[in-house]
Write a protein that holds these residues in place. Structure first.
Motif, PDB file in Angstrom:
ATOM      1  N   ARG A 248     -32.064 -10.622  32.018  1.00 56.07           N
ATOM      2  CA  ARG A 248     -32.250  -9.768  30.841  1.00 56.07           C
ATOM      3  C   ARG A 248     -33.274  -8.659  31.090  1.00 56.07           C
ATOM      4  N   VAL A 349     -29.154 -14.805  15.825  1.00 61.57           N
ATOM      5  CA  VAL A 349     -29.100 -13.961  17.022  1.00 61.57           C
ATOM      6  C   VAL A 349     -28.712 -12.530  16.663  1.00 61.57           C
ATOM      7  N   LEU A 350     -27.782 -12.378  15.719  1.00 59.29           N
ATOM      8  CA  LEU A 350     -27.303 -11.045  15.354  1.00 59.29           C
ATOM      9  C   LEU A 350     -28.270 -10.284  14.463  1.00 59.29           C
ATOM     10  N   ARG A 353     -34.393  -9.566  15.386  1.00 58.61           N
ATOM     11  CA  ARG A 353     -34.704  -8.920  16.656  1.00 58.61           C
ATOM     12  C   ARG A 353     -35.868  -9.688  17.300  1.00 58.61           C
ATOM     13  N   SER A 354     -35.508 -10.694  18.069  1.00 54.89           N
ATOM     14  CA  SER A 354     -36.520 -11.541  18.701  1.00 54.89           C
ATOM     15  C   SER A 354     -36.010 -11.988  20.063  1.00 54.89           C
ATOM     16  N   THR A 355     -36.732 -11.601  21.109  1.00 51.08           N
ATOM     17  CA  THR A 355     -36.348 -12.026  22.452  1.00 51.08           C
ATOM     18  C   THR A 355     -36.421 -13.534  22.588  1.00 51.08           C
ATOM     19  N   LEU A 357     -36.070 -15.837  20.291  1.00 49.81           N
ATOM     20  CA  LEU A 357     -34.968 -16.497  19.580  1.00 49.81           C
ATOM     21  C   LEU A 357     -33.681 -16.396  20.386  1.00 49.81           C
ATOM     22  N   ARG A 358     -33.405 -15.231  20.917  1.00 49.35           N
ATOM     23  CA  ARG A 358     -32.158 -15.059  21.663  1.00 49.35           C
ATOM     24  C   ARG A 358     -32.180 -15.832  22.981  1.00 49.35           C
ATOM     25  N   ALA A 361     -31.480 -19.414  22.065  1.00 46.56           N
ATOM     26  CA  ALA A 361     -30.057 -19.598  21.756  1.00 46.56           C
ATOM     27  C   ALA A 361     -29.230 -19.620  23.039  1.00 46.56           C
ATOM     28  N   THR A 362     -29.551 -18.720  23.979  1.00 42.75           N
ATOM     29  CA  THR A 362     -28.833 -18.691  25.257  1.00 42.75           C
ATOM     30  C   THR A 362     -29.073 -19.966  26.049  1.00 42.75           C
ATOM     31  N   VAL A 417     -34.662 -22.356  17.179  1.00 45.57           N
ATOM     32  CA  VAL A 417     -33.984 -21.182  16.620  1.00 45.57           C
ATOM     33  C   VAL A 417     -33.984 -21.247  15.095  1.00 45.57           C
ATOM     34  N   TRP A 421     -35.709 -18.527  12.709  1.00 44.53           N
ATOM     35  CA  TRP A 421     -34.914 -17.875  11.661  1.00 44.53           C
ATOM     36  C   TRP A 421     -35.632 -17.969  10.317  1.00 44.53           C
TER      37      TRP A 421
END
Length: 609
Positions: A248, A349-350, A353-355, A357-358, A361-362, A417, A421
């Motif tokens: 990333r 995720v959508l 805007r949080s690295t 969190l994403r 999730a990944t 996550v 959220w």
């Protein structure tokens, strides 16, 4: 601003204003205490059935693993008090012995729970461990999320507390609690690694890489003496997280790499230096299995489990019979996420805007894929579709990982996550906010635990509490019923031996080890005495004199000095009498009945009378 109060007006003077004490506020430590008490109350409620008799009941649907854990919890304080090696023993699986690091011996927990063990017994210690494990694991996630949560005050704490509760009482922990897996309800490494990952990857060039790497090494040593499989899973998750970040943010790699190399060097150095002896036991120590201990191809999760809960989840929208079709036993069916929780993760995720969190999730998606193992199994049927874990199946040590247990990292990622959220979801007015709150409520409700935890009786005949002079430390005792890996009371002989002190050694047991004949052995071997006892108990056969003599000599050759026959386990009442008579024939000893147990001594040599 502090409040003030006016004093009486002095002559010729002005009113004096004295500050009132500020209203007390909860400190951070106080909040952690409140959360710990709250989680503990939930855990006690889920396991409340054991409170009727904490020393006479075992948490779980079955007793075999619980009895095995109880034996090891008892062994460590006994070994230390009597000058034995706490990580090696020949008091089970005599004369070959066992390597604690290749068994689920949980040495670190044995130390922490030793006060309970020595005062209330190993059964109570096991139960205390199952109650406390989710509490400690959940609290550690609350701590780990501190650097990731952005909302100050109440909202930030609600987000962290919710994530901690989700993790503590996740489907993963509920499943392993009902299976009696003490080692897996203490899932403390994943949240600790999440906290370390923030300092390793999220703060730019490392300021103190040697210190941070050393702390990471100490954490890994702690997990090494807690449960080795979770150590391997945690390291794999950390490597995956680093790889995802490198993909990333490729431009940050040169900036971070020097510090990470120093931290990695410090981590490995501390891990090898501090954990040298347990690491030696794992890699080259005595009594370890000489080949793979399980078939990795049969230890993956069921693909359907992500959407189909077991009876350990309160809200189920599929028939219970559907859950019964999942592969494996209920203890390995803790991978439920649910449609609502998956939808929440996707929306988070959508929208947010949080690295962090994403990334979580990944990582959750990747570890879920890994948990499926070497191929896809759907509702108990092997589809024949291969998966990436197949690459690791033949790698030494990694091939012994049960992929299904990687679900613990998935559960952590989902819980984290959800917490992030709650911390960052937009709360304004209008339909979007209502929809967000509704989705959050449905997702959280989907992980509510069912009131489905169970207990099983854990009786111990009175004899084993005080064996007296009937047997002693120099004796090797063959116990009937035979000790085995059978789920229902197969390993109860371990509970009896532990209750005695232990005051004697046993030839068999339930364990992971090896002997001269087999590269891997997991339970007590059948011998002629046990076979004959099974025959006579079921009324199927009357062993000949020749067979009886061979059974006697076999016991002598195994080093057995006494038989302990516990009545009440035969299919019919007459079976107990027949086993007692068979034991008399084998030993030539009329026997001694004491505290609900028949004890027979074997003569050291010569024919049986």
């Amino acid at each position: 601003m502090p409040q003030t109060v006016e004093t009486a007006t002095p002559p010729g003077g002005r009113h004096a204003r004295l500050p009132l004490p500020a209203r007390p506020r909860f400190t951070t430590a106080g909040i952690y205490v409140l959360l710990g008490v709250g989680y503990l109350l939930v855990s006690l409620w889920l396991q409340r059935r054991v409170l009727d008799d904490p020393s006479g009941l075992l948490i779980g649907h079955v007793t075999a693993d619980a009895d095995m854990f109880g034996w090891w919890l008892n062994w460590l304080p006994f070994a230390v008090a009597h000058g034995h090696n706490p990580l090696l023993t020949d008091w089970m699986h005599w004369p070959y012995g066992l390597n604690a690091l290749w068994n689920t011996a949980v040495p670190l927990l044995a130390v922490l729970l030793a006060p309970v063990t020595v005062t209330a017994g190993s059964v109570a210690a096991f139960n205390a461990g199952v109650v406390l494990g989710p509490v400690v694991s959940g609290l550690l996630l609350v701590v780990a999320l501190g650097p990731y949560v952005s909302s100050p005050g109440t909202r930030g704490w609600v987000a962290r507390a919710t994530a901690g509760a989700l993790y503590a009482f996740s489907p993963f922990h509920l499943a392993h609690a009902v299976a009696g897996h003490l080692n897996l309800v203490w899932s403390v490494l994943p949240p600790l690694l999440l906290l370390l990952a923030h300092h390793l990857f999220a703060r730019g060039p490392l300021r103190r890489p040697w210190l941070l790497g050393g702390l990471t090494g100490l954490v890994l040593v702690g997990q090494l003496v807690l449960y080795t499989q979770t150590l391997a899973i945690g390291v794999i998750a950390l490597v995956l997280a680093a790889a995802v970040l490198a993909v990333r943010f490729p431009r940050r790699v040169p900036e971070l790499l020097p510090g990470l190399l120093r931290a990695g060097t410090a981590c490995v150095t501390v891990f090898v230096a501090v954990g040298a002896y347990p690491l030696y036991l794992v890699l080259a120590g005595p009594n370890r299995p000489r080949s793979a201990i399980r078939d990795v191809h049969s230890t993956g999760a069921d693909l359907a489990n992500i959407l189909i809960p077991t009876r350990m989840t309160a809200l189920r929208f599929t028939p219970d019979a559907t859950g019964d079709r999942l592969t494996g036993h209920i203890g390995e069916q803790g991978g439920y996420v649910g449609v609502a929780m998956i939808a929440l993760v996707v929306v988070a995720v959508l929208v947010v805007r949080s690295t962090a969190l994403r990334l979580l999730a990944t990582l959750g998606a990747l570890t879920w894929l890994c948990s499926l193992g070497t191929g896809i199994v759907l509702l108990g049927s092997d589809t024949g579709i291969p998966l990436p874990w197949l690459v690791l199946a033949e790698v030494p040590l990694l091939g012994d990982i049960e992929p299904v247990r990687i679900q613990v990292v998935t559960a952590l990622c989902v819980a984290a996550v959800a917490g992030l959220w709650i911390d960052r979801m937009p709360l304004t007015t209008g339909p979007a906010t209502v929809a967000s709150l509704a989705l959050t409520g449905f997702a959280l409700a989907g992980w509510l635990p069912a009131d489905g935890q169970q207990v099983r009786p854990a009786p111990v005949p009175a004899f084993f509490h005080q064996p007296g002079d009937a047997v002693g430390p120099d004796d090797v005792v063959e116990i009937y019923p035979r000790i085995s890996a059978a789920w229902d009371d197969g390993a109860q002989g371990l509970r009896w031996q532990a209750a005695s002190g232990p005051d004697f050694k046993i030839r068999g047991g339930y364990f992971i080890g090896a002997d001269p004949e087999d590269d891997v052995v997991t339970q007590s071997r059948w011998n002629r005495f046990q076979i004959g006892a099974q025959w006579v108990a079921e009324g199927k056969n009357d062993p000949s004199d020749d067979y009886t003599g061979r059974a006697t000599e076999e016991l002598r050759g195994l080093g057995v000095t006494a038989l302990a026959v516990v009545p009440g386990r035969s299919p019919d009442g007459g079976g107990d009498d027949r086993v007692v008579e068979w034991s008399r024939r084998v030993t030539g000893d009329p026997g001694r009945f004491d505290g609900g147990v028949w004890i027979f001594r074997l003569p050291p040599a010569g024919p049986v009378g």
